[in-house]
Design a protein around this motif. Structure first.
Motif, PDB file in Angstrom:
ATOM      1  N   ALA A  26       8.646   0.373 -14.048  1.00 54.45           N
ATOM      2  CA  ALA A  26       8.933   0.914 -15.377  1.00 54.45           C
ATOM      3  C   ALA A  26       7.658   1.377 -16.053  1.00 54.45           C
ATOM      4  O   ALA A  26       6.601   0.764 -15.892  1.00 54.45           O
ATOM      5  N   ALA A  27       7.752   2.446 -16.822  1.00 54.39           N
ATOM      6  CA  ALA A  27       6.674   2.918 -17.682  1.00 54.39           C
ATOM      7  C   ALA A  27       5.373   3.123 -16.931  1.00 54.39           C
ATOM      8  O   ALA A  27       4.332   2.586 -17.291  1.00 54.39           O
ATOM      9  N   VAL A  28       5.422   3.880 -15.843  1.00 54.97           N
ATOM     10  CA  VAL A  28       4.199   4.181 -15.111  1.00 54.97           C
ATOM     11  C   VAL A  28       3.979   5.686 -15.106  1.00 54.97           C
ATOM     12  O   VAL A  28       4.899   6.481 -15.290  1.00 54.97           O
ATOM     13  N   ASP A  29       2.705   6.064 -14.903  1.00 52.33           N
ATOM     14  CA  ASP A  29       2.364   7.477 -14.805  1.00 52.33           C
ATOM     15  C   ASP A  29       2.758   8.019 -13.442  1.00 52.33           C
ATOM     16  O   ASP A  29       3.256   7.302 -12.582  1.00 52.33           O
ATOM     17  N   GLY A  30       2.485   9.326 -13.246  1.00 52.74           N
ATOM     18  CA  GLY A  30       2.776   9.957 -11.971  1.00 52.74           C
ATOM     19  C   GLY A  30       1.814   9.507 -10.889  1.00 52.74           C
ATOM     20  O   GLY A  30       1.014   8.589 -11.081  1.00 52.74           O
ATOM     21  N   PRO A  31       1.872  10.150  -9.716  1.00 49.89           N
ATOM     22  CA  PRO A  31       1.031   9.749  -8.587  1.00 49.89           C
ATOM     23  C   PRO A  31      -0.453   9.782  -8.932  1.00 49.89           C
ATOM     24  O   PRO A  31      -0.920  10.651  -9.665  1.00 49.89           O
ATOM     25  N   LEU A  92       0.101   0.980  -6.000  1.00 48.68           N
ATOM     26  CA  LEU A  92       0.090   2.144  -5.108  1.00 48.68           C
ATOM     27  C   LEU A  92       0.270   1.765  -3.648  1.00 48.68           C
ATOM     28  O   LEU A  92       0.613   2.613  -2.824  1.00 48.68           O
ATOM     29  N   GLY A  93       0.012   0.521  -3.323  1.00 48.56           N
ATOM     30  CA  GLY A  93       0.103   0.096  -1.936  1.00 48.56           C
ATOM     31  C   GLY A  93      -0.296  -1.351  -1.800  1.00 48.56           C
ATOM     32  O   GLY A  93      -0.516  -2.051  -2.788  1.00 48.56           O
ATOM     33  N   VAL A  94      -0.408  -1.784  -0.551  1.00 52.40           N
ATOM     34  CA  VAL A  94      -0.800  -3.161  -0.257  1.00 52.40           C
ATOM     35  C   VAL A  94      -1.800  -3.158   0.887  1.00 52.40           C
ATOM     36  O   VAL A  94      -1.826  -2.248   1.724  1.00 52.40           O
ATOM     37  N   VAL A  95      -2.635  -4.204   0.922  1.00 46.76           N
ATOM     38  CA  VAL A  95      -3.516  -4.393   2.067  1.00 46.76           C
ATOM     39  C   VAL A  95      -2.643  -4.788   3.257  1.00 46.76           C
ATOM     40  O   VAL A  95      -1.947  -5.805   3.225  1.00 46.76           O
ATOM     41  N   ALA A  96      -2.676  -3.955   4.298  1.00 44.64           N
ATOM     42  CA  ALA A  96      -1.764  -4.151   5.431  1.00 44.64           C
ATOM     43  C   ALA A  96      -2.435  -4.792   6.633  1.00 44.64           C
ATOM     44  O   ALA A  96      -1.758  -5.368   7.493  1.00 44.64           O
ATOM     45  N   ALA A  97      -3.762  -4.696   6.719  1.00 46.20           N
ATOM     46  CA  ALA A  97      -4.495  -5.281   7.847  1.00 46.20           C
ATOM     47  C   ALA A  97      -5.956  -5.393   7.444  1.00 46.20           C
ATOM     48  O   ALA A  97      -6.428  -4.663   6.575  1.00 46.20           O
ATOM     49  N   LYS A  98      -6.674  -6.331   8.072  1.00 49.08           N
ATOM     50  CA  LYS A  98      -8.099  -6.459   7.790  1.00 49.08           C
ATOM     51  C   LYS A  98      -8.802  -7.178   8.932  1.00 49.08           C
ATOM     52  O   LYS A  98      -8.165  -7.849   9.747  1.00 49.08           O
ATOM     53  N   SER A  99     -10.112  -7.035   8.967  1.00 49.96           N
ATOM     54  CA  SER A  99     -10.959  -7.799   9.869  1.00 49.96           C
ATOM     55  C   SER A  99     -12.060  -8.438   9.041  1.00 49.96           C
ATOM     56  O   SER A  99     -12.849  -7.724   8.406  1.00 49.96           O
ATOM     57  N   ALA A 100     -12.117  -9.764   9.040  1.00 46.71           N
ATOM     58  CA  ALA A 100     -13.214 -10.445   8.358  1.00 46.71           C
ATOM     59  C   ALA A 100     -14.505 -10.283   9.139  1.00 46.71           C
ATOM     60  O   ALA A 100     -15.584 -10.147   8.554  1.00 46.71           O
ATOM     61  N   GLU A 101     -14.399 -10.249  10.469  1.00 48.53           N
ATOM     62  CA  GLU A 101     -15.597 -10.163  11.312  1.00 48.53           C
ATOM     63  C   GLU A 101     -16.290  -8.816  11.155  1.00 48.53           C
ATOM     64  O   GLU A 101     -17.512  -8.753  10.975  1.00 48.53           O
ATOM     65  N   VAL A 107      -5.281  -0.161   3.837  1.00 48.19           N
ATOM     66  CA  VAL A 107      -4.305  -0.186   2.753  1.00 48.19           C
ATOM     67  C   VAL A 107      -3.160   0.762   3.106  1.00 48.19           C
ATOM     68  O   VAL A 107      -3.394   1.935   3.447  1.00 48.19           O
ATOM     69  N   ARG A 108      -1.934   0.259   3.083  1.00 48.04           N
ATOM     70  CA  ARG A 108      -0.766   1.107   3.287  1.00 48.04           C
ATOM     71  C   ARG A 108      -0.300   1.601   1.923  1.00 48.04           C
ATOM     72  O   ARG A 108       0.081   0.827   1.055  1.00 48.04           O
ATOM     73  N   PHE A 109      -0.345   2.920   1.718  1.00 51.95           N
ATOM     74  CA  PHE A 109       0.004   3.512   0.432  1.00 51.95           C
ATOM     75  C   PHE A 109       1.446   3.990   0.400  1.00 51.95           C
ATOM     76  O   PHE A 109       2.024   4.380   1.423  1.00 51.95           O
ATOM     77  N   ASP A 110       2.009   3.986  -0.804  1.00 55.48           N
ATOM     78  CA  ASP A 110       3.322   4.571  -1.049  1.00 55.48           C
ATOM     79  C   ASP A 110       3.110   6.067  -1.301  1.00 55.48           C
ATOM     80  O   ASP A 110       2.500   6.444  -2.299  1.00 55.48           O
ATOM     81  N   PRO A 111       3.574   6.946  -0.416  1.00 57.60           N
ATOM     82  CA  PRO A 111       3.318   8.384  -0.579  1.00 57.60           C
ATOM     83  C   PRO A 111       3.953   8.968  -1.832  1.00 57.60           C
ATOM     84  O   PRO A 111       3.553  10.045  -2.283  1.00 57.60           O
ATOM     85  N   ALA A 112       4.923   8.277  -2.419  1.00 58.44           N
ATOM     86  CA  ALA A 112       5.526   8.755  -3.662  1.00 58.44           C
ATOM     87  C   ALA A 112       4.614   8.500  -4.859  1.00 58.44           C
ATOM     88  O   ALA A 112       4.807   9.095  -5.925  1.00 58.44           O
ATOM     89  N   ARG A 113       3.628   7.618  -4.684  1.00 56.94           N
ATOM     90  CA  ARG A 113       2.763   7.239  -5.804  1.00 56.94           C
ATOM     91  C   ARG A 113       1.316   7.674  -5.625  1.00 56.94           C
ATOM     92  O   ARG A 113       0.483   7.415  -6.497  1.00 56.94           O
ATOM     93  N   VAL A 114       1.001   8.304  -4.496  1.00 57.17           N
ATOM     94  CA  VAL A 114      -0.380   8.690  -4.209  1.00 57.17           C
ATOM     95  C   VAL A 114      -0.433  10.135  -3.740  1.00 57.17           C
ATOM     96  O   VAL A 114       0.347  10.539  -2.866  1.00 57.17           O
ATOM     97  N   THR A 115      -1.351  10.901  -4.311  1.00 62.07           N
ATOM     98  CA  THR A 115      -1.657  12.248  -3.840  1.00 62.07           C
ATOM     99  C   THR A 115      -3.028  12.208  -3.182  1.00 62.07           C
ATOM    100  O   THR A 115      -4.037  11.977  -3.863  1.00 62.07           O
TER     101      THR A 115
END
Length: 239
Positions: A26-31, A92-101, A107-115
Motif C-alpha cells: 500500500a502507498a508505494v511509489d512506482g518502480p 524491491l527484492g530479497v537476498v536469495a544467496a550469499k557466500s560468507a567466504e 539479490v532477487r528483484f521483483d521486476p514489477a518494482r525495479v527498472t
C-alpha cells in the motif's frame, strides 16, 4: 564496509511491505531505477536497523530472473531490500544467496518494482572485463563516496588492491575499467611496505589523496563462485 543506519522511513516501509508475490504494497511509489552504484537498504536482524550498501550490478541469471549483486556481509539470505533513493517504492527484492567466504550476495528483484539501468551517475556498465593489472587505473561508484578513480597496485587472481576511495556503505560498489565491470569493493585494507604496516584513515571522498587502499574481489572470482553454487544468480549477465 557496510554501514548500519536507522532510516525509519525505509525500515517502516520494509516492515509494512508484504512478501514478494503476496500482493501489492500500500502507498508505494512506482518502480525504483537501479544499476551498479545505486544505494541499497538491506534489513538486518536488529529492530529498526538497515545495512547500507551499494549494488554492484543488475542483470539476469540463467533462468532469466532479474537479480543484482552486492557484498555478502551486507545481509543474510531472506532479508528484504529497498532502494536508498526511492524508499517509497517499498520492498524491491530479497537476498536469495550469499557466500560468507568470498563475500558476495545475490539479490532477487521483483521486476514489477525495479527498472534496471546500465548507468548510475558517471559509471556505465556494458559488460564484464578481466581483472586489472598493476598500474591500471580503475574507478568505482559507491553510495557513500561516489565516483572515484585510482591506480591498482597489487593484483591477484581473486582480488586486487587499489586507491579507489571508499568508506562504510560503499561495500559492493562496482569497480570498472572503462565500461567493463572488473571488481566489487569489499573492504579497506592496511598499507604494508615489506614488514611495516602503515595505519591510514578511510577515504572521505573525491580529492582525499591519503587513505587506506581498497580491497576488491575480482568479478572472475565472484561470478565463477556463483556459477559453481548453481543457484540464484548463476549465469549472471549485466543488464
Amino acid at each position: 564496509m557496510a554501514r548500519l543506519g536507522r532510516w525509519l522511513a525505509a525500515t517502516a516501509l520494509l516492515a509494512a511491505a508484504p512478501a514478494l508475490g503476496a500482493g501489492p504494497a500500500a502507498a508505494v511509489d512506482g518502480p525504483a531505477v537501479l544499476g551498479g552504484g545505486s544505494g541499497l537498504f538491506i534489513e538486518t536482524s536488529e529492530p529498526d536497523t538497515v545495512s547500507e550498501c551499494t549494488l554492484t550490478a543488475i542483470g539476469f541469471d540463467k533462468t532469466n530472473t532479474l537479480v543484482g549483486l552486492t557484498a555478502g556481509h551486507c545481509g543474510e539470505v531472506g532479508m528484504r531490500v529497498a532502494a536508498e533513493y526511492s524508499p517509497k517504492s517499498g520492498t524491491l527484492g530479497v537476498v536469495a544467496a550469499k557466500s560468507a567466504e568470498n563475500d558476495w550476495a545475490v539479490v532477487r528483484f521483483d521486476p514489477a518494482r525495479v527498472t534496471p539501468t546500465r548507468q548510475v551517475a558517471q559509471s556505465v556498465i556494458n559488460g564484464v572485463g578481466e581483472p586489472p593489472k598493476v598500474g591500471d587505473t580503475v574507478c568505482k561508484n559507491g553510495r557513500t563516496t561516489g565516483f572515484t578513480c585510482g591506480v591498482a597496485w597489487e593484483t591477484k587472481r581473486a582480488w586486487f588492491r587499489s586507491q579507489v576511495c571508499a568508506n562504510h556503505g560503499d561495500s559492493g560498489a562496482p569497480v570498472l575499467a572503462g565500461d567493463r565491470l572488473v571488481g566489487m569493493v569489499v573492504a579497506g585494507s592496511d598499507f604494508k611496505a615489506g614488514p611495516v604496516t602503515v595505519p591510514l584513515p578511510l577515504c572521505k571522498g573525491g580529492g582525499d589523496l591519503l587513505h587506506q587502499p581498497e580491497l576488491s574481489t575480482t568479478m572472475a572470482l565472484v561470478l565463477g563462485d556463483i556459477d559453481r553454487a548453481g543457484g540464484p544468480g548463476s549465469g549472471f549477465k549485466p543488464f
